[in-house]
Design a protein around this motif. Structure first.
Motif, PDB file in Angstrom:
ATOM      1  N   LEU A   1       0.995  -1.092   0.070  1.00 19.80           N
ATOM      2  CA  LEU A   1       0.099  -0.084   0.041  1.00 19.80           C
ATOM      3  C   LEU A   1       0.950   1.352   0.058  1.00 19.80           C
ATOM      4  N   ASN A   2       0.610   2.048  -0.887  1.00 22.29           N
ATOM      5  CA  ASN A   2       1.343   3.504  -1.173  1.00 22.29           C
ATOM      6  C   ASN A   2       0.478   4.415  -0.753  1.00 22.29           C
ATOM      7  N   LEU A   3       0.926   5.324   0.334  1.00 27.83           N
ATOM      8  CA  LEU A   3       0.072   6.128   0.989  1.00 27.83           C
ATOM      9  C   LEU A   3       0.417   7.722   0.813  1.00 27.83           C
ATOM     10  N   THR A   4      -0.509   8.517   0.522  1.00 29.59           N
ATOM     11  CA  THR A   4      -0.146   9.995   0.673  1.00 29.59           C
ATOM     12  C   THR A   4      -1.095  10.713   1.459  1.00 29.59           C
ATOM     13  N   PRO A   5      -0.772  11.489   2.526  1.00 25.28           N
ATOM     14  CA  PRO A   5      -1.761  12.059   3.403  1.00 25.28           C
ATOM     15  C   PRO A   5      -2.101  13.266   2.640  1.00 25.28           C
ATOM     16  N   SER A   6      -3.577  13.415   2.994  1.00 23.55           N
ATOM     17  CA  SER A   6      -4.198  14.757   2.265  1.00 23.55           C
ATOM     18  C   SER A   6      -3.754  16.078   3.020  1.00 23.55           C
ATOM     19  N   ASP A   7      -3.779  17.063   2.219  1.00 21.81           N
ATOM     20  CA  ASP A   7      -3.323  18.299   2.552  1.00 21.81           C
ATOM     21  C   ASP A   7      -4.034  18.618   4.136  1.00 21.81           C
ATOM     22  N   SER A   8      -5.112  18.414   4.189  1.00 20.45           N
ATOM     23  CA  SER A   8      -5.929  18.738   5.326  1.00 20.45           C
ATOM     24  C   SER A   8      -5.581  17.979   6.569  1.00 20.45           C
ATOM     25  N   PHE A   9      -5.027  16.510   6.367  1.00 22.55           N
ATOM     26  CA  PHE A   9      -4.562  15.752   7.272  1.00 22.55           C
ATOM     27  C   PHE A   9      -3.289  16.467   8.021  1.00 22.55           C
ATOM     28  N   LEU A  10      -2.311  16.673   6.893  1.00 21.36           N
ATOM     29  CA  LEU A  10      -0.885  17.303   7.295  1.00 21.36           C
ATOM     30  C   LEU A  10      -1.070  18.675   7.930  1.00 21.36           C
ATOM     31  N   GLU A  11      -2.214  19.465   7.570  1.00 22.31           N
ATOM     32  CA  GLU A  11      -2.435  20.665   8.087  1.00 22.31           C
ATOM     33  C   GLU A  11      -2.830  20.699   9.626  1.00 22.31           C
ATOM     34  N   ALA A  12      -3.733  19.458   9.862  1.00 22.13           N
ATOM     35  CA  ALA A  12      -4.264  19.294  10.924  1.00 22.13           C
ATOM     36  C   ALA A  12      -3.014  18.972  12.024  1.00 22.13           C
ATOM     37  N   MET A  13      -2.190  18.074  11.350  1.00 22.36           N
ATOM     38  CA  MET A  13      -1.059  17.584  12.388  1.00 22.36           C
ATOM     39  C   MET A  13       0.009  18.709  12.395  1.00 22.36           C
ATOM     40  N   THR A  14       0.029  19.774  11.665  1.00 22.85           N
ATOM     41  CA  THR A  14       1.062  20.558  11.695  1.00 22.85           C
ATOM     42  C   THR A  14       0.560  21.579  12.712  1.00 22.85           C
ATOM     43  N   SER A  15      -0.818  21.812  12.797  1.00 28.46           N
ATOM     44  CA  SER A  15      -1.259  22.568  13.936  1.00 28.46           C
ATOM     45  C   SER A  15      -1.119  22.118  15.195  1.00 28.46           C
ATOM     46  N   GLU A  16      -1.227  20.934  15.368  1.00 31.30           N
ATOM     47  CA  GLU A  16      -0.903  20.122  16.701  1.00 31.30           C
ATOM     48  C   GLU A  16       0.481  20.283  17.057  1.00 31.30           C
ATOM     49  N   LEU A  17       1.432  20.121  16.003  1.00 31.40           N
ATOM     50  CA  LEU A  17       2.865  20.309  16.140  1.00 31.40           C
ATOM     51  C   LEU A  17       3.143  22.040  16.853  1.00 31.40           C
ATOM     52  N   LYS A  18       2.622  22.595  16.302  1.00 36.53           N
ATOM     53  CA  LYS A  18       2.750  24.160  16.785  1.00 36.53           C
ATOM     54  C   LYS A  18       2.382  24.152  18.140  1.00 36.53           C
ATOM     55  N   GLU A  19       1.387  23.528  18.664  1.00 33.27           N
ATOM     56  CA  GLU A  19       1.022  23.729  20.167  1.00 33.27           C
ATOM     57  C   GLU A  19       1.929  22.713  21.192  1.00 33.27           C
ATOM     58  N   ASP A  20       2.687  21.757  20.477  1.00 33.44           N
ATOM     59  CA  ASP A  20       3.632  20.917  21.244  1.00 33.44           C
ATOM     60  C   ASP A  20       4.771  21.956  21.918  1.00 33.44           C
ATOM     61  N   PRO A  21       5.137  21.660  23.308  1.00 30.16           N
ATOM     62  CA  PRO A  21       6.044  22.603  23.792  1.00 30.16           C
ATOM     63  C   PRO A  21       7.308  22.010  23.853  1.00 30.16           C
ATOM     64  N   ASN A  22       7.504  20.425  23.092  1.00 33.86           N
ATOM     65  CA  ASN A  22       8.487  19.880  22.947  1.00 33.86           C
ATOM     66  C   ASN A  22       9.093  19.697  21.547  1.00 33.86           C
ATOM     67  N   ALA A  23       8.257  20.609  20.766  1.00 26.61           N
ATOM     68  CA  ALA A  23       8.737  21.005  19.202  1.00 26.61           C
ATOM     69  C   ALA A  23       8.472  19.538  18.461  1.00 26.61           C
ATOM     70  N   GLY A  24       7.958  18.619  19.044  1.00 28.86           N
ATOM     71  CA  GLY A  24       7.487  17.117  18.275  1.00 28.86           C
ATOM     72  C   GLY A  24       8.054  16.079  18.818  1.00 28.86           C
ATOM     73  N   ALA A  25       9.091  16.388  19.842  1.00 26.97           N
ATOM     74  CA  ALA A  25       9.906  15.175  20.314  1.00 26.97           C
ATOM     75  C   ALA A  25       9.099  14.077  20.974  1.00 26.97           C
ATOM     76  N   TRP A  26       9.750  13.005  20.887  1.00 26.47           N
ATOM     77  CA  TRP A  26       9.093  11.888  21.290  1.00 26.47           C
ATOM     78  C   TRP A  26       9.221  11.971  22.854  1.00 26.47           C
ATOM     79  N   GLN A  27       8.030  11.312  23.717  1.00 28.89           N
ATOM     80  CA  GLN A  27       7.887  11.192  25.025  1.00 28.89           C
ATOM     81  C   GLN A  27       7.621  10.012  25.493  1.00 28.89           C
TER      82      GLN A  27
END
Length: 588
Positions: free
Chosen positions: A83-109
């Protein structure tokens, strides 16, 4: 927050589960064929064996469910059921918005954190730091940053070599030179001078002379061994003299490590565990773990499954003194008493057999389980001849001289390129210091920890290619873009981020992969994985910068979005470089 691959794995896993299959089959990873899609899932092949179905048919059913979910812009099949997968723009944008709110800049916890001691020093008292100490310091400091960012409580321990034969050698050498010093008068047991009779420069000259004398004379070696045993037995004058050696050495070591940007929370040496050795030996005796061997006392650690002979751990020498084996074992006892969950030793991989001996003995004594003690071994830094790096004269290069060398080379580059914004000027010398140390650190960390690498000063300090200065320059340029737009990272990142251009999507996708890179670097104790990630981010930003108008974009909403993406990228690059122990200048 979850990484992009984790979020996609959850989505694809739900599709497999809806088909009555194990959701773990939905594991998504970065594609081997980015020309087809950025991500892939091979679960249909494994599912076919369990479900006794055609893998292509399973993949078709999962594909249909994913298309109905609407989170992917494209799902295609390849081969027997990839299966070859390409995320939608809206999916990427939603996750990028979450990343903006992450105080750890996306680091694994980590879900369950640990109290960890990282042993990444090991210099000997009375000897200046040299290039052989470089890798342990740089790798250890970066692992501390990586593990702390994941949530662990991590303390660095320098573990000074201050209790072995070299101490007896120094004492005897000084006694031969200045026999009238009060420390050698056995009738005096207190009231010794507060000021050291030797400086760190004296020790640097005395130590090699003492070592050479012991090699040349059996009598002198016997004296040194006897002095070592007396020191360890508590002879007052020798203890006072030893304390002077430690104090003047520590002052010099702190300066050298500080210049490298390396810190330790614990400044303990082998001597700190001396009070623990006697009760530890008693415990070994009670558990019938201690055996006699030609007058010495040892712990057997060999196993039938070993592919090579593993010698027993020497605990007490035949002359009654203790060596590395006993102090290292007692150090683990001390660390158990301090409540550490895990002990990691960042030491040359050529010491692997020693750590096998110590860890097995510690496990037999019940101090730690073997999987809670790690030897994070590393290779050597070599010259262009492929041998461990030395001076032109063939001697061992002092670390302070190496730092001066890279700083001077960096200063040449800084003078060629530095352009300071008004009101924010740093001295070229200060920038050169940061650039030189970054060059040294990234050159080391960007190589897999277990491999050797070639020291190439010209390449290391380049502002182009896979180097520390290139990453610093990328961060400086991001900050410059924001500054020219009349904003800062904290303000710019508040705007919504839209992803319409290919280079925007590529950059966002890479930023969302930070958690995966961080987790892999953490679990494998391999900082080079983070180096790969941050270099990829910097390259992607460069493409984004070239392809998209940012601060001069006429559409205000697009301009704000791109400034927010720039601020987001800068935040993650800063977070990663901080983990790696690399500073970012205000300008370059």
């Amino acid at each position: 927050m979850l990484s992009l691959t984790s979020r996609l794995s959850r989505l694809v896993g739900e599709a497999f589960q809806a088909e009555g299959l194990d959701p773990d089959l939905g594991l998504v990873r970065v594609s081997d064929r980015p020309d087809l899609a950025p991500f892939q899932c091979n679960g249909a092949l494994a599912a076919a064996k369990a479900a006794k179905k055609n893998p292509r048919a399973i993949a078709e059913a999962v594909k249909a469910r994913l298309e109905a979910a609407g989170e992917l812009s494209d799902v295609t099949l390849a081969g027997p059921g990839f299966l070859n997968l390409t995320p939608s723009d809206s999916f990427l944008e939603a996750m990028t918005s979450e990343l903006k709110e992450d105080p750890n800049a996306g680091a694994w916890q980590r879900e369950k954190t640990e109290k960890v001691v990282l042993d990444y020093g090991g210099p000997n008292v009375a000897k200046p730091l040299h290039v052989g100490h470089l890798r342990s310091a740089i790798i250890g400091q970066s692992l501390k940053g990586i593990m702390r960012a994941a949530g662990d409580e991590v303390l660095g321990d320098i573990h000074l070599g201050d209790w072995g034969l070299q101490m007896g050698q120094l004492i005897v050498e000084l006694k031969h030179r200045e026999p009238g010093l009060v420390y050698f008068d056995e009738s005096v047991t207190s009231g010794y001078p507060e000021e050291s009779p030797v400086t760190v420069a004296d020790l640097a000259e005395i130590y090699p002379a003492a070592s050479a004398a012991c090699k040349e004379s059996e009598g002198r070696m016997a004296e040194a061994q006897a002095a070592t045993a007396e020191l360890q037995s508590g002879r007052p004058g020798y203890r006072a003299l030893w304390q002077h050696f430690v104090d003047v050495s520590r002052e010099a070591l702190e300066g050298d490590y500080a210049a490298l940007g390396v810190q330790f929370e614990l400044w303990r040496g082998e001597a700190s565990v001396d009070p623990l050795i006697e009760p530890m030996v008693e415990s070994l005796q009670k558990k019938s773990l201690l055996e006699d061997s030609d007058g010495a006392r040892v712990v057997t650690v060999a196993r039938e499954t070993d592919k090579k002979d593993i010698p027993p751990l020497l605990v007490i020498k035949s002359n009654g003194s203790v060596g590395y084996g006993s102090t290292d074992l007692a150090t683990l006892l001390e660390r158990q008493q301090d409540g550490f969950d895990r002990c990691i030793y960042v030491v040359d991989k050529r010491q692997s057999e020693h750590f096998v001996q110590v860890f097995r003995a510690a496990a037999r004594l019940g101090l730690f389980s073997e999987d809670a003690m790690e030897h994070a071994g590393f290779g050597t830094m070599n010259g262009k001849d492929g041998r461990p790096f030395k001076t032109r004269e063939g001697g061992v290069l002092r670390l302070s001289d190496l730092i001066s060398m890279v700083t001077e080379k960096a200063l040449e580059r800084v003078r060629e390129s530095d352009s300071a914004p008004e009101g924010e000027a740093m001295s070229k010398e200060e920038i050169a210091r940061m650039v030189g140390i970054a060059a040294l650190k990234f050159a080391d960390l960007s190589n897999p920890r277990t491999t050797d690498y070639i020291f190439d000063l010209d390449r290391f300090v380049s502002f182009e290619g896979k180097t520390g200065p290139y990453l610093q320059y990328a961060a400086v340029r991001m900050a410059s873009v924001l500054r020219k737009a009349g904003t800062g990272p904290e303000e710019a990142i508040k705007a919504p981020i839209g992803l319409s251009e290919p280079s925007e999507k590529e950059l966002a996708t890479l930023l969302l992969g930070f958690a995966d890179a961080h987790r892999s670097a953490y679990e494998k104790r391999m900082p080079h994985i983070l180096c790969e990630h941050v270099f990829g981010v910097a390259q992607s930003f460069s493409k984004y910068y070239s392809n998209c108008r940012i601060s001069d974009e006429e559409d205000n909403s697009v301009r704000a979005s791109r400034l927010a993406l720039t601020a987001l990228t800068l935040g993650q690059v800063r977070a990663i470089l901080t983990q790696l122990g690399i500073e970012i200048p205000k300008h370059m």
